[in-house]
Design a protein around this motif. Structure first.
Motif, mmCIF file in Angstrom:
data_model
loop_
_atom_site.group_PDB
_atom_site.id
_atom_site.type_symbol
_atom_site.label_atom_id
_atom_site.label_comp_id
_atom_site.label_asym_id
_atom_site.label_seq_id
_atom_site.Cartn_x
_atom_site.Cartn_y
_atom_site.Cartn_z
ATOM 1 N N VAL A 60 4.705 -17.791 -19.340
ATOM 2 C CA VAL A 60 5.298 -16.707 -20.123
ATOM 3 C C VAL A 60 5.276 -15.394 -19.333
ATOM 4 C CG1 VAL A 60 5.032 -15.298 -22.198
ATOM 5 C CG2 VAL A 60 4.778 -17.774 -22.335
ATOM 6 N N ALA A 61 4.171 -15.113 -18.658
ATOM 7 C CA ALA A 61 4.060 -13.880 -17.873
ATOM 8 C C ALA A 61 5.115 -13.828 -16.773
ATOM 9 C CB ALA A 61 2.659 -13.769 -17.268
ATOM 10 N N VAL A 62 5.328 -14.955 -16.109
ATOM 11 C CA VAL A 62 6.332 -15.008 -15.042
ATOM 12 C C VAL A 62 7.725 -14.772 -15.616
ATOM 13 C CG1 VAL A 62 7.469 -16.550 -13.391
ATOM 14 C CG2 VAL A 62 4.969 -16.465 -13.497
ATOM 15 N N VAL A 63 8.034 -15.431 -16.715
ATOM 16 C CA VAL A 63 9.361 -15.283 -17.323
ATOM 17 C C VAL A 63 9.599 -13.849 -17.790
ATOM 18 C CG1 VAL A 63 10.828 -15.978 -19.267
ATOM 19 C CG2 VAL A 63 9.533 -17.703 -18.007
ATOM 20 N N ALA A 121 3.140 -15.362 -5.961
ATOM 21 C CA ALA A 121 2.689 -14.756 -7.213
ATOM 22 C C ALA A 121 2.233 -13.322 -6.983
ATOM 23 C CB ALA A 121 1.556 -15.577 -7.829
ATOM 24 N N HIS A 122 1.965 -12.968 -5.736
ATOM 25 C CA HIS A 122 1.612 -11.589 -5.402
ATOM 26 C C HIS A 122 2.840 -10.686 -5.402
ATOM 27 C CE1 HIS A 122 -2.548 -12.427 -3.351
ATOM 28 N NE2 HIS A 122 -2.526 -12.690 -4.649
ATOM 29 N N THR A 123 3.947 -11.181 -5.911
ATOM 30 C CA THR A 123 5.094 -10.316 -6.161
ATOM 31 C C THR A 123 4.777 -9.321 -7.262
ATOM 32 O OG1 THR A 123 7.442 -10.261 -6.764
ATOM 33 C CG2 THR A 123 6.108 -11.934 -7.822
ATOM 34 N N PHE A 124 3.744 -9.623 -8.069
ATOM 35 C CA PHE A 124 3.186 -8.596 -8.946
ATOM 36 C C PHE A 124 1.673 -8.697 -8.916
ATOM 37 C CE2 PHE A 124 2.747 -12.093 -11.581
ATOM 38 C CZ PHE A 124 3.572 -12.239 -12.674
ATOM 39 N N GLY A 125 1.032 -7.706 -9.527
ATOM 40 C CA GLY A 125 -0.420 -7.633 -9.437
ATOM 41 C C GLY A 125 -0.860 -6.499 -8.534
ATOM 42 N N ARG A 126 -2.165 -6.268 -8.516
ATOM 43 C CA ARG A 126 -2.723 -5.164 -7.738
ATOM 44 C C ARG A 126 -4.022 -5.590 -7.070
ATOM 45 N NH1 ARG A 126 0.148 -3.915 -11.852
ATOM 46 N NH2 ARG A 126 1.643 -2.201 -11.743
ATOM 47 N N PRO A 175 4.825 -3.262 -3.070
ATOM 48 C CA PRO A 175 5.116 -1.833 -3.239
ATOM 49 C C PRO A 175 6.568 -1.534 -3.585
ATOM 50 C CG PRO A 175 4.950 -2.370 -0.906
ATOM 51 C CD PRO A 175 4.559 -3.617 -1.667
ATOM 52 N N THR A 176 7.434 -2.541 -3.557
ATOM 53 C CA THR A 176 8.855 -2.298 -3.825
ATOM 54 C C THR A 176 9.216 -2.500 -5.289
ATOM 55 O OG1 THR A 176 9.289 -4.558 -3.064
ATOM 56 C CG2 THR A 176 9.620 -2.784 -1.483
ATOM 57 N N THR A 177 8.869 -3.655 -5.854
ATOM 58 C CA THR A 177 9.116 -3.930 -7.277
ATOM 59 C C THR A 177 7.819 -4.459 -7.868
ATOM 60 O OG1 THR A 177 10.009 -6.100 -6.634
ATOM 61 C CG2 THR A 177 11.603 -4.353 -7.083
ATOM 62 N N ALA A 178 6.909 -3.549 -8.160
ATOM 63 C CA ALA A 178 5.519 -3.887 -8.450
ATOM 64 C C ALA A 178 5.339 -4.771 -9.678
ATOM 65 C CB ALA A 178 4.705 -2.609 -8.615
ATOM 66 N N ASP A 179 6.173 -4.603 -10.692
ATOM 67 C CA ASP A 179 5.966 -5.315 -11.945
ATOM 68 C C ASP A 179 7.008 -6.399 -12.204
ATOM 69 O OD1 ASP A 179 3.711 -3.729 -12.631
ATOM 70 O OD2 ASP A 179 5.044 -2.123 -13.294
ATOM 71 N N GLY A 180 7.817 -6.704 -11.215
ATOM 72 C CA GLY A 180 8.841 -7.732 -11.366
ATOM 73 C C GLY A 180 8.521 -8.965 -10.547
ATOM 74 N N PHE A 181 8.929 -10.114 -11.069
ATOM 75 C CA PHE A 181 8.732 -11.369 -10.339
ATOM 76 C C PHE A 181 10.015 -11.669 -9.572
ATOM 77 C CE2 PHE A 181 8.112 -15.765 -9.380
ATOM 78 C CZ PHE A 181 6.733 -15.947 -9.335
ATOM 79 N N ASP A 182 9.984 -11.447 -8.264
ATOM 80 C CA ASP A 182 11.164 -11.641 -7.425
ATOM 81 C C ASP A 182 10.708 -12.046 -6.032
ATOM 82 O OD1 ASP A 182 10.278 -9.254 -6.157
ATOM 83 O OD2 ASP A 182 11.494 -8.031 -7.501
ATOM 84 N N ASN A 183 11.631 -12.063 -5.082
ATOM 85 C CA ASN A 183 11.275 -12.509 -3.730
ATOM 86 C C ASN A 183 10.977 -11.349 -2.783
ATOM 87 O OD1 ASN A 183 13.949 -11.630 -3.540
ATOM 88 N ND2 ASN A 183 14.473 -13.113 -1.940
ATOM 89 N N PHE A 223 13.074 -19.656 -3.536
ATOM 90 C CA PHE A 223 11.683 -19.322 -3.857
ATOM 91 C C PHE A 223 11.341 -19.755 -5.271
ATOM 92 C CE2 PHE A 223 9.150 -15.733 -5.871
ATOM 93 C CZ PHE A 223 7.935 -16.375 -5.706
ATOM 94 N N PHE A 224 12.194 -19.430 -6.239
ATOM 95 C CA PHE A 224 11.918 -19.777 -7.627
ATOM 96 C C PHE A 224 11.751 -21.287 -7.794
ATOM 97 C CE2 PHE A 224 13.762 -15.894 -10.145
ATOM 98 C CZ PHE A 224 12.816 -15.083 -9.545
ATOM 99 N N ASP A 225 12.649 -22.046 -7.184
ATOM 100 C CA ASP A 225 12.569 -23.511 -7.305
ATOM 101 C C ASP A 225 11.267 -24.040 -6.717
ATOM 102 O OD1 ASP A 225 15.048 -23.582 -8.508
ATOM 103 O OD2 ASP A 225 16.135 -24.167 -6.697
ATOM 104 N N SER A 226 10.886 -23.518 -5.560
ATOM 105 C CA SER A 226 9.654 -23.974 -4.912
ATOM 106 C C SER A 226 8.429 -23.525 -5.695
ATOM 107 C CB SER A 226 9.579 -23.444 -3.479
ATOM 108 O OG SER A 226 10.550 -24.056 -2.654
#
Length: 261
Positions: A60-63, A121-126, A175-183, A223-226
């Motif tokens: 759910v968090a990822v979505v 998964a480090h696409t977000f977090g601190r 540092p670019t999109t801190a709260d979004g799940f992306d590549n 990336f998403f598929d993997s």
């Protein structure tokens, strides 16, 4: 294993994994799990395990952050003990090198693609400054910064991050999109802007992980598929099922167990 053992607090008989080095000042959000468990118990007592709560909440968090969705396999049961020593030896830390991380993943049946995909998964977090400040000031006791880090990025981080072993200042892993799940995590690595040593070495060390980073940086769908394949694979590492374990009524302690010491 995926048995919710991380959620257990310490008692006279349980040595909590929350206090293992890779989890200290890192794993958090436990009150959120408590709230979810309380709501579930009020509606269907003794049905949904704490282990399954973690698996579902992860999806759910990822979505919600813009990432992919997947069908979460359910039926995990909760462990009745914790293993701090196992967590210390089997979970990678922020300063672990790539070879050590790859070995730890391999020991759990996860391959190189899983290493790179799950690191995404480090696409977000601190992360707290204390876990990477050596890269800014005294990498490998050289008295200099980590040469694999972008100099402008180092200068920016030094503006708020001290060379202190207990600096808890938080910095975005992406540092670019801190709260979004992306590549963008992977494009950051290509720009030498991986915050943790364990991040940047996926790209800065010549080896099998580099082309995977490049592939994920060039295609978010790849990336998403993997990531989906790898997180389902990780969620199947030795779960307790059937009559093994229990369904905890309180995620912080075993049924009938002691309150935190």
């Amino acid at each position: 294993g995926c048995d919710g053992s991380l959620l257990l607090d310490s008692t006279s008989t349980i040595d909590s994994e929350k206090d293992a080095f890779p989890n200290q000042a890192s794993a958090r959000g436990f009150p959120v799990v408590d709230d979810i468990k309380t709501a579930l118990e009020s509606q269907c007592s003794g049905v949904v395990s704490c282990a399954d709560i973690l698996a579902i909440a992860s999806e759910v968090a990822v979505v919600l952050a813009g990432g992919p969705e997947w069908s979460v396999l359910l039926g995990r049961r909760d462990g009745t003990t914790a293993n701090r020593a196992g967590a210390n030896s089997n979970l990678p830390g922020p300063r672990d090198g790539l070879s050590n991380i790859t070995r730890m993943f391999s020991n759990q049946g996860l391959d190189t693609t899983d290493v790179v995909a799950l690191s995404g998964a480090h696409t977000f977090g601190r992360a707290q400054c204390q876990f990477f400040n050596d890269r800014l000031y005294n990498f490998n006791s050289t008295g200099a910064q980590d040469s694999s880090m972008d100099s402008a990025y180092v200068t920016s981080l030094r503006g708020s991050c001290t060379n202190s072993t207990d600096d808890t200042t938080l910095f975005d892993l992406d540092p670019t999109t801190a709260d979004g799940f992306d590549n963008n995590y992977y494009t950051n690595l290509q720009s030498n802007r991986g915050l943790l040593q364990s991040d940047q070495e996926l790209f800065s060390i010549d080896g099998a992980t580099v082309p995977i980073v490049q592939s994920f940086a060039s295609s978010q769908s790849t990336f998403f598929d993997s990531f989906v394949n790898s997180i389902i694979k990780m969620g199947n590492i030795s779960p307790l099922t059937g009559t093994s374990g229990e369904i905890r009524s309180n995620c912080r302690r075993v049924n009938g167990g002691q309150i935190q010491k």
